[in-house]
Design a protein around this motif. Sequence first.
Motif, PDB file in Angstrom:
ATOM      1  N   PHE A   1      80.592  57.708 121.333  1.00 32.96           N
ATOM      2  CA  PHE A   1      80.252  57.011 120.087  1.00 32.96           C
ATOM      3  C   PHE A   1      78.948  57.571 119.521  1.00 32.96           C
ATOM      4  CE2 PHE A   1      82.698  54.059 122.706  1.00 32.96           C
ATOM      5  CZ  PHE A   1      83.704  53.676 121.830  1.00 32.96           C
TER       6      PHE A   1
ATOM      7  N   TRP B   1      76.118  55.788 117.112  1.00 36.58           N
ATOM      8  CA  TRP B   1      75.397  54.614 117.602  1.00 36.58           C
ATOM      9  C   TRP B   1      74.255  55.014 118.529  1.00 36.58           C
ATOM     10  CZ3 TRP B   1      77.027  49.623 116.281  1.00 36.58           C
ATOM     11  CH2 TRP B   1      78.249  49.546 115.610  1.00 36.58           C
TER      12      TRP B   1
ATOM     13  N   LEU C   1      82.709  48.258 120.302  1.00 41.84           N
ATOM     14  CA  LEU C   1      82.454  49.536 119.635  1.00 41.84           C
ATOM     15  C   LEU C   1      83.742  50.116 119.047  1.00 41.84           C
ATOM     16  CD1 LEU C   1      79.971  51.038 122.195  1.00 41.84           C
ATOM     17  CD2 LEU C   1      79.459  50.452 119.821  1.00 41.84           C
TER      18      LEU C   1
ATOM     19  N   GLU D   1      84.441  50.865 115.079  1.00 40.69           N
ATOM     20  CA  GLU D   1      84.865  52.184 114.609  1.00 40.69           C
ATOM     21  C   GLU D   1      86.191  52.111 113.859  1.00 40.69           C
ATOM     22  OE1 GLU D   1      83.213  55.394 115.140  1.00 40.69           O
ATOM     23  OE2 GLU D   1      81.588  53.942 115.380  1.00 40.69           O
TER      24      GLU D   1
END
Length: 69
Positions: A15, A18, A62, A66
């Motif tokens: 990710f 982030w 997460l 997304e």
Amino acid sequence: MSTVGCDLDEVRDRFPAWVFFRSDAGAFYATRRGERLSFEEIGTGLQQTVCADELPAFLALLRAQEARR
């Protein structure tokens, strides 16, 4: 990945939009890198920062964020 000894570098690789850290109590936190959400975006369910006590729940948050993009 397991919660004990979790390698946040692996999470960062998965990710990249982030920034991640763990609290002293062991909770997982992530905030968007270089992006401020508008009120409209927040109204659609996007979050500037997410947190969870357990890694599976954290990763699910997460992925959900997304997917909203």
